[in-house]
Scaffold this motif. Structure first.
Motif, PDB file in Angstrom:
ATOM      1  N   UNK A  46       0.816  -1.210   0.000  1.00 34.66           N
ATOM      2  CA  UNK A  46       0.000   0.000   0.000  1.00 34.66           C
ATOM      3  C   UNK A  46       0.852   1.262   0.000  1.00 34.66           C
ATOM      4  N   UNK A  47       1.999   1.217   0.691  1.00 35.28           N
ATOM      5  CA  UNK A  47       2.886   2.384   0.667  1.00 35.28           C
ATOM      6  C   UNK A  47       3.407   2.628  -0.755  1.00 35.28           C
ATOM      7  N   UNK A  99      -4.317   3.572   6.581  1.00 35.10           N
ATOM      8  CA  UNK A  99      -4.044   2.210   6.116  1.00 35.10           C
ATOM      9  C   UNK A  99      -3.525   1.338   7.245  1.00 35.10           C
ATOM     10  N   UNK A 100      -2.572   1.858   8.006  1.00 31.82           N
ATOM     11  CA  UNK A 100      -2.019   1.103   9.140  1.00 31.82           C
ATOM     12  C   UNK A 100      -3.111   0.804  10.163  1.00 31.82           C
ATOM     13  N   UNK A 101      -3.960   1.791  10.435  1.00 30.12           N
ATOM     14  CA  UNK A 101      -5.056   1.584  11.385  1.00 30.12           C
ATOM     15  C   UNK A 101      -5.989   0.478  10.912  1.00 30.12           C
ATOM     16  N   UNK A 102      -6.331   0.500   9.626  1.00 29.46           N
ATOM     17  CA  UNK A 102      -7.224  -0.512   9.072  1.00 29.46           C
ATOM     18  C   UNK A 102      -6.600  -1.899   9.159  1.00 29.46           C
ATOM     19  N   UNK A 103      -5.302  -1.995   8.864  1.00 32.28           N
ATOM     20  CA  UNK A 103      -4.621  -3.291   8.920  1.00 32.28           C
ATOM     21  C   UNK A 103      -4.554  -3.806  10.351  1.00 32.28           C
ATOM     22  N   UNK A 104      -4.268  -2.918  11.302  1.00 25.61           N
ATOM     23  CA  UNK A 104      -4.208  -3.330  12.716  1.00 25.61           C
ATOM     24  C   UNK A 104      -5.576  -3.819  13.191  1.00 25.61           C
ATOM     25  N   UNK A 105      -6.627  -3.112  12.796  1.00 25.87           N
ATOM     26  CA  UNK A 105      -7.979  -3.534  13.174  1.00 25.87           C
ATOM     27  C   UNK A 105      -8.278  -4.919  12.626  1.00 25.87           C
ATOM     28  N   UNK A 106      -7.880  -5.167  11.382  1.00 27.20           N
ATOM     29  CA  UNK A 106      -8.120  -6.488  10.805  1.00 27.20           C
ATOM     30  C   UNK A 106      -7.287  -7.569  11.477  1.00 27.20           C
ATOM     31  N   UNK A 107      -6.100  -7.208  11.961  1.00 27.74           N
ATOM     32  CA  UNK A 107      -5.311  -8.161  12.741  1.00 27.74           C
ATOM     33  C   UNK A 107      -6.049  -8.534  14.019  1.00 27.74           C
ATOM     34  N   UNK A 108      -6.606  -7.540  14.699  1.00 34.34           N
ATOM     35  CA  UNK A 108      -7.373  -7.802  15.923  1.00 34.34           C
ATOM     36  C   UNK A 108      -8.606  -8.655  15.622  1.00 34.34           C
TER      37      UNK A 108
END
Length: 336
Positions: free
Chosen positions: A19-20, A312-321
């Protein structure tokens, strides 16, 4: 469980890298580019060449990307040119991030607290008047645009009835102490309960407007999932054994029906960040959505970079949780 989490962390890093690269490429093709945004009307060929050399834009593309990644890791995105002129872009993000999170979390809580129980009840009372009304309500929630509903709520409850504030996060005359940037939490921590209550009143209308689509999606997924589980053989077997409805609902129906619901809730979190752009503009909320809209309009590429990458990082972290929660509910997921 630890191996499952490590596997997901490695995947998360890969997603962020891809994504980056996409964000970097996208910024390269935007009209005017970074140099045009910084120089404005002073963008003569000589000035552009000097600025490109100073920013390293005359280097090969892979060198530029590597420098972009290093600056992103350090949180160095440059200064805002128009959203908050002269302010570091990361500071703009950190200042506005709590506002968006406060709004998104409240909207998500409303969607989950209403969508899951109503979806379960609608499934248990399939084809009843309650089920039909709930389905129609969820369709309306999906069909009505967020900005239109936001204007309607604002007009009815703020302008006509004067029950709730029109816009903003707090009244201008409320001088609450800022600790975390989350106005409700700050009021509770400093025992300024009037400031917390004022922030809650400002939060009601925008969170309801933002929660409509997530509520509709969570409701329909919950209803469909419960209906599917109710038709499973193990549920009929449990009923034939004479188990109480409470045991059947808790141990066999809800636990298995929640699996797709948890995934849906995680995906809707990302949708809330997108929907917040319209909601924040209507209610002058002052969060990331408002900053993104201004940055797009005024070509503030520094703010665009930090907001998009951190979202993007926030969305990925949420999906990890969400993946971890999924593995806790269903241990079979850990082996996949």
């Amino acid at each position: 469980m630890l191996r499952f989490i490590i596997r997901r962390l490695i995947q998360m890093v890969g997603v962020v890298i891809v994504l980056s690269a996409l964000v970097f490429a996208w910024l390269k093709v935007l009209p005017g580019g970074t140099v045009g945004a910084l120089l404005g009307e002073r963008a003569t060929p000589e000035r552009r060449a000097a600025m490109e050399k100073a920013l390293g834009l005359d280097q090969p593309i892979y060198v530029q990307y590597w420098e972009f990644v290093k600056r992103a890791v350090r949180g160095e995105f440059g200064a805002s040119t128009s959203v908050q002129p002269g302010t570091d872009a990361m500071d703009v993000f950190l200042t506005r991030f709590p506002a968006t999170i406060e709004l998104a979390v409240c909207a998500l809580v409303i969607a989950v607290l209403l969508g899951v129980p109503l979806g379960y009840l609608a499934a248990r009372r399939r084809a009843s008047w309650f089920d039909n009304v709930s389905i129609v309500s969820s369709l309306v929630g999906i069909a009505v645009p967020v900005f239109f509903l936001a204007f309607m709520l604002q007009y009815v409850f703020a302008v006509k009835l004067h029950w709730l504030p029109v816009s903003g996060r707090q009244d201008p005359d409320v001088n609450g102490t800022r600790v975390t940037g989350f106005f409700i939490l700050d009021g509770l921590l400093t025992r300024e309960f009037d400031a917390s209550w004022n922030a809650i009143k400002h939060l009601i209308l925008p969170s309801i407007a933002l929660a409509t689509i997530p509520f509709a999606v969570v409701f329909r997924i919950t209803r469909a999932s419960v209906l599917e589980v109710l038709d499973e053989d193990y549920v009929r077997t449990a009923e034939s054994k004479g188990l109480t409805n409470r045991v059947i609902r808790g141990r066999h129906v809800l636990r298995n029906a929640l699996l797709p619901v948890v995934t849906t809730i995680g995906l809707q979190t990302g949708g809330l960040l997108v929907g917040a752009v319209l909601t924040e503009r209507v209610f002058s909320w002052g969060g990331l959505g408002d900053a993104l809209a201004l940055a797009f309009t005024r070509r503030d590429y520094a703010v665009l970079q930090v907001c998009i990458l951190m979202a993007t990082v926030t969305f990925v972290v949420v999906n990890l949780l969400v993946d971890i929660a999924y593995a806790v509910i269903d241990p079979r997921v850990r082996t996949r």
